[in-house]
Design a protein around this motif. Structure first.
Motif, PDB file in Angstrom:
ATOM      1  N   ALA A   1      55.870  36.888  47.745  1.00  0.00           N
ATOM      2  CA  ALA A   1      56.929  37.033  46.752  1.00  0.00           C
ATOM      3  C   ALA A   1      56.913  38.380  46.045  1.00  0.00           C
ATOM      4  O   ALA A   1      57.873  38.714  45.334  1.00  0.00           O
ATOM      5  N   VAL A   2      55.829  39.154  46.231  1.00  0.00           N
ATOM      6  CA  VAL A   2      55.690  40.411  45.481  1.00  0.00           C
ATOM      7  C   VAL A   2      55.631  41.601  46.432  1.00  0.00           C
ATOM      8  O   VAL A   2      55.297  41.455  47.608  1.00  0.00           O
ATOM      9  N   PRO A   3      55.944  42.787  45.933  1.00  0.00           N
ATOM     10  CA  PRO A   3      56.002  43.968  46.806  1.00  0.00           C
ATOM     11  C   PRO A   3      54.632  44.559  47.119  1.00  0.00           C
ATOM     12  O   PRO A   3      53.614  44.198  46.502  1.00  0.00           O
ATOM     13  N   ASP A   4      54.604  45.468  48.074  1.00  0.00           N
ATOM     14  CA  ASP A   4      53.390  46.211  48.390  1.00  0.00           C
ATOM     15  C   ASP A   4      52.876  46.897  47.123  1.00  0.00           C
ATOM     16  O   ASP A   4      53.665  47.418  46.325  1.00  0.00           O
ATOM     17  N   GLY A   5      51.581  46.917  46.970  1.00  0.00           N
ATOM     18  CA  GLY A   5      50.979  47.576  45.815  1.00  0.00           C
ATOM     19  C   GLY A   5      50.726  46.657  44.641  1.00  0.00           C
ATOM     20  O   GLY A   5      49.921  46.974  43.770  1.00  0.00           O
ATOM     21  N   PHE A   6      51.405  45.523  44.593  1.00  0.00           N
ATOM     22  CA  PHE A   6      51.202  44.554  43.508  1.00  0.00           C
ATOM     23  C   PHE A   6      49.859  43.856  43.722  1.00  0.00           C
ATOM     24  O   PHE A   6      49.433  43.635  44.859  1.00  0.00           O
ATOM     25  N   ARG A   7      49.193  43.500  42.631  1.00  0.00           N
ATOM     26  CA  ARG A   7      47.898  42.826  42.737  1.00  0.00           C
ATOM     27  C   ARG A   7      47.847  41.589  41.842  1.00  0.00           C
ATOM     28  O   ARG A   7      48.365  41.584  40.726  1.00  0.00           O
ATOM     29  N   PHE A   8      47.199  40.549  42.364  1.00  0.00           N
ATOM     30  CA  PHE A   8      46.915  39.341  41.597  1.00  0.00           C
ATOM     31  C   PHE A   8      45.446  39.344  41.201  1.00  0.00           C
ATOM     32  O   PHE A   8      44.563  39.399  42.073  1.00  0.00           O
ATOM     33  N   ALA A   9      45.162  39.289  39.913  1.00  0.00           N
ATOM     34  CA  ALA A   9      43.816  38.966  39.461  1.00  0.00           C
ATOM     35  C   ALA A   9      43.740  37.442  39.436  1.00  0.00           C
ATOM     36  O   ALA A   9      44.684  36.775  39.010  1.00  0.00           O
ATOM     37  N   VAL A  10      42.647  36.888  39.915  1.00  0.00           N
ATOM     38  CA  VAL A  10      42.537  35.439  40.053  1.00  0.00           C
ATOM     39  C   VAL A  10      41.510  34.917  39.045  1.00  0.00           C
ATOM     40  O   VAL A  10      40.342  35.316  39.070  1.00  0.00           O
ATOM     41  N   LYS A  11      41.949  34.053  38.166  1.00  0.00           N
ATOM     42  CA  LYS A  11      41.060  33.509  37.145  1.00  0.00           C
ATOM     43  C   LYS A  11      40.209  32.402  37.754  1.00  0.00           C
ATOM     44  O   LYS A  11      40.727  31.425  38.304  1.00  0.00           O
ATOM     45  N   ALA A  12      38.896  32.568  37.658  1.00  0.00           N
ATOM     46  CA  ALA A  12      37.975  31.618  38.276  1.00  0.00           C
ATOM     47  C   ALA A  12      38.033  30.251  37.602  1.00  0.00           C
ATOM     48  O   ALA A  12      38.372  30.128  36.421  1.00  0.00           O
ATOM     49  N   SER A  13      37.670  29.254  38.356  1.00  0.00           N
ATOM     50  CA  SER A  13      37.695  27.877  37.868  1.00  0.00           C
ATOM     51  C   SER A  13      36.802  27.682  36.645  1.00  0.00           C
ATOM     52  O   SER A  13      35.682  28.187  36.571  1.00  0.00           O
ATOM     53  N   ARG A  14      37.287  26.928  35.705  1.00  0.00           N
ATOM     54  CA  ARG A  14      36.521  26.589  34.509  1.00  0.00           C
ATOM     55  C   ARG A  14      35.260  25.799  34.854  1.00  0.00           C
ATOM     56  O   ARG A  14      34.296  25.806  34.083  1.00  0.00           O
ATOM     57  N   PHE A  15      35.275  25.131  35.998  1.00  0.00           N
ATOM     58  CA  PHE A  15      34.095  24.358  36.399  1.00  0.00           C
ATOM     59  C   PHE A  15      32.931  25.268  36.801  1.00  0.00           C
ATOM     60  O   PHE A  15      31.799  24.822  36.894  1.00  0.00           O
ATOM     61  N   CYS A  16      33.230  26.543  37.021  1.00  0.00           N
ATOM     62  CA  CYS A  16      32.177  27.514  37.324  1.00  0.00           C
ATOM     63  C   CYS A  16      31.538  28.073  36.061  1.00  0.00           C
ATOM     64  O   CYS A  16      30.336  28.333  36.029  1.00  0.00           O
TER      65      CYS A  16
END
Length: 247
Positions: free
Chosen positions: A63-78
């Motif tokens: 859904a997003v263009p080249d160059g876009f980045r997703f930071a992924v929030k780690a699970s609270r269970f970790c």
């Protein structure tokens, strides 16, 4: 600069943004694409609460263009546990849920700890050893958001540096602003946006933080997110900073 600066917000689904950030009438399923066209990064919050399907990550990436980045929030269970050294199973489940489907849109993983979590060198050091440097051949970058003042300790900074993990610099009225060592990328969370400011942060503050981002980019990629505060203003704050960086 040797690194690229990406600026964004937390998530992309927030009802008050409809009509304020998103145009009236925009379909909800098109909101991520709109955010991707106007910002350069976002944090995925859904992964903090529950496991996602590989197909979901693939859909987001498409859904997003080249160059876009997703930071992924780690699970609270970790991270929301008394003994971090016992998080191995949760960490493995989190990193193998399909993150690789984000492809080259995958940014850092954000490991966020509760404000009540205090620094314990042995336990935290054991936790850092659980974080893989890659999954299915894809390199991973880790960012640590600690919120208790006890982490403002050279021992913690050394552990993070040796693990290659960035220490999140938080702009927050209560959490400590901890400056970590250079590990090749930086991660900032800016949490003082105000509703009375059309761009969340005033011009002087935006200019100051833009200077900080440019300086950090000398050492590698930079990820900055306007989070919390007056949430309705965060997209405007991110776009204002992107405009300044472009100028």
């Amino acid at each position: 600069m040797s690194g690229r600066i990406r600026v964004g917000i937390g998530g992309w689904t927030f009802e008050p943004w409809r009509g304020a950030f998103y145009p009236e009438g925009l379909r909800q399923k098109d909101e991520l694409a709109y955010a991707g066209a106007h910002l350069t990064a976002t944090e995925i919050n859904a992964t903090y609460y529950s496991t996602q399907k590989p197909a979901t990550f693939a859909h987001w990436a498409g859904a997003v263009p080249d160059g876009f980045r997703f930071a992924v929030k780690a699970s609270r269970f970790c991270t929301n546990r008394r003994v971090l050294a016992e998080a191995g199973e949760s960490v493995a489940k989190f990193v193998h849920q399909g993150l690789v489907e984000l492809g080259d849109r995958l940014g850092p993983i954000l490991w966020q700890f509760m404000p009540t979590k205090k620094f314990d060198a042995d336990d935290f050091g054991a936790f850092l050893k659980l974080l893989p440097d890659r999954v299915d051949g894809v390199p991973l970058r880790h960012a640590l958001e600690v919120r208790h003042e006890s982490f403002d300790d050279p021992a913690f900074l050394t552990l993070a540096r040796d693990a290659g993990a960035a220490v999140v610099l938080a702009d927050h009225p209560e959490y400590p602003a901890i400056h970590g060592h250079d590990v090749g990328f930086s991660y900032l969370r800016l949490m003082r946006s105000r509703e009375e400011e059309a761009t969340g942060y005033g011009p002087a503050d935006l200019e100051r933080w833009t200077s900080v981002l440019r300086d950090r980019a000398k050492a590698g990629d930079v990820f900055a997110f306007f989070i919390s505060g007056a949430k309705i203003r965060n997209p405007a704050a991110a776009m204002a900073m992107i405009e300044r960086l472009g100028a």
